[in-house]
Design a protein around this motif. Structure first.
Motif, PDB file in Angstrom:
ATOM      1  N   SER A 143       0.838  -1.192   0.000  1.00  0.00           N
ATOM      2  CA  SER A 143       0.000   0.000   0.000  1.00  0.00           C
ATOM      3  C   SER A 143       0.874   1.242   0.000  1.00  0.00           C
ATOM      4  O   SER A 143       1.730   1.399   0.860  1.00  0.00           O
ATOM      5  N   LYS A 144       0.633   2.145  -0.950  1.00  0.00           N
ATOM      6  CA  LYS A 144       1.438   3.359  -1.051  1.00  0.00           C
ATOM      7  C   LYS A 144       1.345   4.193   0.216  1.00  0.00           C
ATOM      8  O   LYS A 144       2.310   4.839   0.613  1.00  0.00           O
ATOM      9  N   ARG A 145       0.214   4.171   0.854  1.00  0.00           N
ATOM     10  CA  ARG A 145       0.042   4.985   2.052  1.00  0.00           C
ATOM     11  C   ARG A 145       1.000   4.553   3.154  1.00  0.00           C
ATOM     12  O   ARG A 145       1.363   5.337   4.017  1.00  0.00           O
ATOM     13  N   GLU A 146       1.390   3.297   3.097  1.00  0.00           N
ATOM     14  CA  GLU A 146       2.283   2.791   4.134  1.00  0.00           C
ATOM     15  C   GLU A 146       3.752   3.032   3.797  1.00  0.00           C
ATOM     16  O   GLU A 146       4.643   2.703   4.554  1.00  0.00           O
ATOM     17  N   GLY A 147       3.979   3.593   2.639  1.00  0.00           N
ATOM     18  CA  GLY A 147       5.365   3.878   2.248  1.00  0.00           C
ATOM     19  C   GLY A 147       6.138   2.635   1.907  1.00  0.00           C
ATOM     20  O   GLY A 147       5.801   1.543   2.314  1.00  0.00           O
ATOM     21  N   ARG A 148       7.195   2.794   1.137  1.00  0.00           N
ATOM     22  CA  ARG A 148       8.060   1.693   0.750  1.00  0.00           C
ATOM     23  C   ARG A 148       7.209   0.492   0.310  1.00  0.00           C
ATOM     24  O   ARG A 148       7.536  -0.657   0.606  1.00  0.00           O
ATOM     25  N   HIS A 149       6.140   0.799  -0.406  1.00  0.00           N
ATOM     26  CA  HIS A 149       5.121  -0.216  -0.690  1.00  0.00           C
ATOM     27  C   HIS A 149       5.617  -1.313  -1.617  1.00  0.00           C
ATOM     28  O   HIS A 149       5.070  -2.405  -1.624  1.00  0.00           O
ATOM     29  N   ASN A 150       6.642  -1.010  -2.398  1.00  0.00           N
ATOM     30  CA  ASN A 150       7.059  -2.035  -3.347  1.00  0.00           C
ATOM     31  C   ASN A 150       8.406  -2.647  -3.010  1.00  0.00           C
ATOM     32  O   ASN A 150       9.011  -3.297  -3.847  1.00  0.00           O
ATOM     33  N   GLU A 151       8.855  -2.449  -1.798  1.00  0.00           N
ATOM     34  CA  GLU A 151      10.054  -3.174  -1.372  1.00  0.00           C
ATOM     35  C   GLU A 151       9.631  -4.598  -1.100  1.00  0.00           C
ATOM     36  O   GLU A 151       8.827  -4.854  -0.209  1.00  0.00           O
ATOM     37  N   GLN A 152      10.156  -5.504  -1.882  1.00  0.00           N
ATOM     38  CA  GLN A 152       9.749  -6.890  -1.771  1.00  0.00           C
ATOM     39  C   GLN A 152      10.814  -7.692  -1.052  1.00  0.00           C
ATOM     40  O   GLN A 152      11.993  -7.633  -1.401  1.00  0.00           O
ATOM     41  N   PHE A 153      10.378  -8.450  -0.077  1.00  0.00           N
ATOM     42  CA  PHE A 153      11.274  -9.285   0.721  1.00  0.00           C
ATOM     43  C   PHE A 153      10.956 -10.743   0.414  1.00  0.00           C
ATOM     44  O   PHE A 153       9.809 -11.168   0.495  1.00  0.00           O
TER      45      PHE A 153
END
Lengths: 117, 116
Positions: A97-107
């Motif tokens: 979620s973009k609102r949560e920031g760093r939304h596309n950092e995938q682990f």
């Protein structure tokens, strides 16, 4: 925080069988993506689930399917296995979620190594 | 269509040497993210860095540094004073925002071998 877990870690199947792989994301992450890694094709995106809905899909045949549960855990299913399905299947989680920031950092998890005989 | 190219298939260096891993990308999006991941023999992809398309500032983290140049569509990764533990396959990846397709497009990887 615990990392991404995948089960099983290793699997041997024969052609024509079906298989289900499981992935538990990092706590609080709602997005789960699946990738296939083979020596020939490299790392390829299969699909992404967010809040129990498939949000993105890669270019794989319909034999590959997935789902996500209300607790964000995800399963991936491959039906009618072919020899070419032998691969390392990696699951990745992100907040999504973009609102949560760093939304596309995938682990990523450790992967499930599938061998089809 | 998006594409990531890692032209170096394999690099072998001796411990304490500096090494640069090249990454060139293609995208039509104006907003995108670039990543580097490390894959040790265990198989798990380890996140190293994320950089968005509006931030061309270079970054240094210990022995690691990244050079992002939009003009040449490159996002190179340098390891200073390499160590044997750096031996792994390194992947560069791209995620596009404008199209909403946030799936990672990976390069083919560069295998780094650091000899003692």
């Amino acid at each position: 925080k615990a990392g991404v877990t995948q089960t099983p870690r290793y699997l041997i199947k024969t052609r024509g069988q079906q298989v289900t792989l499981s992935c538990s994301p990092i706590s609080g992450h709602r997005s789960v993506s699946w990738y296939q890694q083979t020596p020939g094709q490299g790392l390829q995106f299969l699909f992404e689930y967010f809040s129990e809905t498939q949000r993105n899909k890669g270019n794989f045949p319909g034999r590959f399917s997935g789902r996500q549960f209300s607790n964000s855990r995800s399963e991936m299913n491959v039906s009618t296995l072919e020899l070419g399905d032998s691969a390392l299947y990696l699951c990745a989680s992100s907040s999504g979620s973009k609102r949560e920031g760093r939304h596309n950092e995938q682990f990523f998890g450790p992967g499930t190594r599938l061998t089809v005989l | 269509a998006q594409k990531v190219t890692q032209a170096q298939t394999e690099i072998s260096v001796v411990e304490k040497e500096d090494v640069t891993l090249d990454c060139v990308y293609e995208t039509r999006d104006t907003t995108y993210y670039l990543f580097w991941y490390k894959q040790p023999p265990s198989g798990e992809l380890v996140f190293l860095i994320r950089r968005n398309s509006f931030d061309e500032q270079n970054e240094i983290s210990g022995r690691y540094s990244w050079n992002f140049q939009k003009s040449t569509s490159s996002f190179n990764f340098t390891i200073t004073a390499s160590q044997v533990v750096d031996s792994a396959v390194y992947f560069c990846a791209l995620s596009e925002e404008d199209t909403g397709r946030r799936a990672l497009t990976f390069g083919s990887g560069t295998r780094l071998q650091v000899q003692p």
